[in-house]
Design a protein around this motif. Structure first.
Motif, PDB file in Angstrom:
ATOM      1  N   THR A  26       0.852  -1.193   0.000  1.00 21.10           N
ATOM      2  CA  THR A  26       0.000   0.000   0.000  1.00 21.10           C
ATOM      3  C   THR A  26       0.878   1.229   0.000  1.00 21.10           C
ATOM      4  O   THR A  26       1.672   1.445   0.919  1.00 21.10           O
ATOM      5  CB  THR A  26      -0.916   0.023   1.235  1.00 21.10           C
ATOM      6  OG1 THR A  26      -1.655  -1.202   1.299  1.00 21.10           O
ATOM      7  CG2 THR A  26      -1.883   1.191   1.161  1.00 21.10           C
ATOM      8  N   LYS A  29      -0.486   7.065  -1.229  1.00 16.48           N
ATOM      9  CA  LYS A  29      -1.828   7.560  -1.529  1.00 16.48           C
ATOM     10  C   LYS A  29      -2.906   6.497  -1.330  1.00 16.48           C
ATOM     11  O   LYS A  29      -4.051   6.687  -1.750  1.00 16.48           O
ATOM     12  CB  LYS A  29      -1.877   8.101  -2.963  1.00 16.48           C
ATOM     13  CG  LYS A  29      -0.989   9.329  -3.167  1.00 16.48           C
ATOM     14  CD  LYS A  29      -1.145   9.881  -4.563  1.00 16.48           C
ATOM     15  CE  LYS A  29      -0.289  11.142  -4.767  1.00 16.48           C
ATOM     16  NZ  LYS A  29      -0.438  11.707  -6.129  1.00 16.48           N
ATOM     17  N   ARG A  31      -2.972   3.453  -2.610  1.00 18.92           N
ATOM     18  CA  ARG A  31      -3.163   2.538  -3.722  1.00 18.92           C
ATOM     19  C   ARG A  31      -2.569   1.178  -3.392  1.00 18.92           C
ATOM     20  O   ARG A  31      -1.444   1.083  -2.891  1.00 18.92           O
ATOM     21  CB  ARG A  31      -2.530   3.097  -4.987  1.00 18.92           C
ATOM     22  CG  ARG A  31      -2.717   2.197  -6.201  1.00 18.92           C
ATOM     23  CD  ARG A  31      -2.255   2.865  -7.468  1.00 18.92           C
ATOM     24  NE  ARG A  31      -2.455   2.007  -8.615  1.00 18.92           N
ATOM     25  CZ  ARG A  31      -2.209   2.353  -9.871  1.00 18.92           C
ATOM     26  NH1 ARG A  31      -1.731   3.567 -10.138  1.00 18.92           N
ATOM     27  NH2 ARG A  31      -2.416   1.514 -10.861  1.00 18.92           N
ATOM     28  N   ASN A  33      -1.084  -2.541  -4.391  1.00 19.05           N
ATOM     29  CA  ASN A  33      -0.375  -3.260  -5.438  1.00 19.05           C
ATOM     30  C   ASN A  33      -0.063  -4.653  -4.894  1.00 19.05           C
ATOM     31  O   ASN A  33       0.635  -4.780  -3.881  1.00 19.05           O
ATOM     32  CB  ASN A  33       0.934  -2.560  -5.809  1.00 19.05           C
ATOM     33  CG  ASN A  33       0.714  -1.144  -6.305  1.00 19.05           C
ATOM     34  OD1 ASN A  33       0.484  -0.907  -7.473  1.00 19.05           O
ATOM     35  ND2 ASN A  33       0.778  -0.184  -5.384  1.00 19.05           N
TER      36      ASN A  33
END
Length: 353
Positions: A26, A29, A31, A33
């Motif tokens: 993480t 921001k 996001r 992955n």
């Protein structure tokens, strides 16, 4: 054939990270992955890189920095995270519905469970966890491509194809009697286009008191399967519901519902198998506007009843994914998903046999 999943083959569900583990990174921001740790592997973003070897040996929940000194939180994906990110051939059963299925169908350790169709294997993973090593899951799928994707996804998560899981490619109505003796199955879960076609086969396979659960997308399917369960005379009165999940934003005094929510995904309808020869008592209730008769049923689902309604069924619209608003992938796209699923399984050192 299925392969035995040993402790050495199975990816660790906790403890220090090792090669073959799936890791969820993480970023700053928020996001997510998801990567599979492999020797010599690297995770790249537009703002730096993290070598996989830097994660080896770190405990779950560690924070690592990339080459641009940005922090990433490293966690093993939960089962819900895994199924949402794995390669898909067909639409998956969302975690919110999978949780309800396990509860409403009362999936218990040691149960013999039948599932059709297998799709991409999302529900299979939840069912396998619920039945435990003493239970058994027998999955059925009409399309070979979907079965291949499901096998690879389950192997990628478990490390190998579980010994208590089988996938049969074929029509459930024909394959179930050849696979399961009558009156031996504890639970049957149908996630398919026309589950009412399999009500008879399910009734034969289920133990008295066993549960049938159908997952359908539209109200037309819901009504059709409910009337078939009633018409069969083999089940209790069906019960139907849907699950909606709304997240909340909770930061300081800013506490409010999220702007987006996972609303309608499908309906769940359940019923229990009556004992052979048992006749379900009629419900005693006062007359109301909800009373109906055979003509009402025929008007809504003309292929349920014999006679004039049955004649109308010949002209009725064929049940297809497109006719109920479901989007289906092309053969080319499915072949790509098969390759993606097999690559994921190979990265985790999984045996699909």
């Amino acid at each position: 054939m299925t392969a035995q999943t040993s402790d050495e083959q199975r990816p660790a569900l906790s403890g220090p990270f090792g090669y073959g583990d799936r890791v969820q990174l993480t970023g700053p921001k928020g996001r997510l992955n998801t990567i599979t740790l492999v020797p010599g592997g690297e995770f790249h973003s537009h703002r730096g890189m993290i070598r996989h070897e830097e994660l080896i040996g770190l405990p779950d929940g560690s924070v690592v920095r990339n080459t641009h000194d940005e922090e990433y939180l490293a966690l093993r994906p939960l089962l819900a995270d895994f199924v949402m990110s794995m390669p898909r051939g067909a639409a998956i059963v969302y975690p919110k519905d999978a949780a309800q299925i396990l509860s409403l169908a009362d999936i218990f350790p040691g149960a013999l469970v039948v599932e059709a169709g297998v799709g991409s294997g999302a529900l299979s993973l939840h069912l396998l966890r619920a039945v435990g090593t003493d239970g058994e899951l027998r999955s059925f799928e009409r399309r070979e491509e979907f079965a291949e994707i499901a096998r690879a996804n389950v192997a990628a998560f478990a490390g190998a194809a579980p010994a208590n899981w089988s996938v049969t490619v074929g029509d459930l109505q024909e394959a179930l009697p050849a696979t399961c003796e009558a009156g031996t199955v504890d639970r049957i879960v149908l996630d398919m286009l026309a589950p009412w076609e399999c009500v008879g086969a399910a009734a034969d396979a289920l133990k008295p008191g066993g549960v049938i659960l159908c997952y359908v997308a539209t109200v037309t399917q819901l009504s059709r399967v409910a009337e078939e369960l009633r018409r069969s005379g083999c089940f209790t009165h069906p019960q139907a519901n849907e699950t909606m999940v709304r997240g909340w934003h909770v930061e300081g005094l800013a506490v409010r519902p999220d702007h987006r929510m996972v609303a309608h995904t499908g309906f769940l309808i359940t019923a229990r198998r009556l004992a052979p020869g048992a006749v379900l008592p009629e419900r005693k209730r006062r007359a109301s506007k909800s009373e109906y008769n055979d003509e009402d049923v025929a008007a809504w689902t003309p292929d349920v009843l014999d006679g004039p309604a049955g004649e109308a069924a010949e002209d009725s619209r064929e049940w297809t994914p497109e006719s109920i608003g479901q989007w289906s992938k092309s053969d080319k796209a499915l072949r790509k998903k098969v390759r993606d699923a097999r690559r994921l399984a190979a990265e985790r050192g999984a045996d699909e046999a």
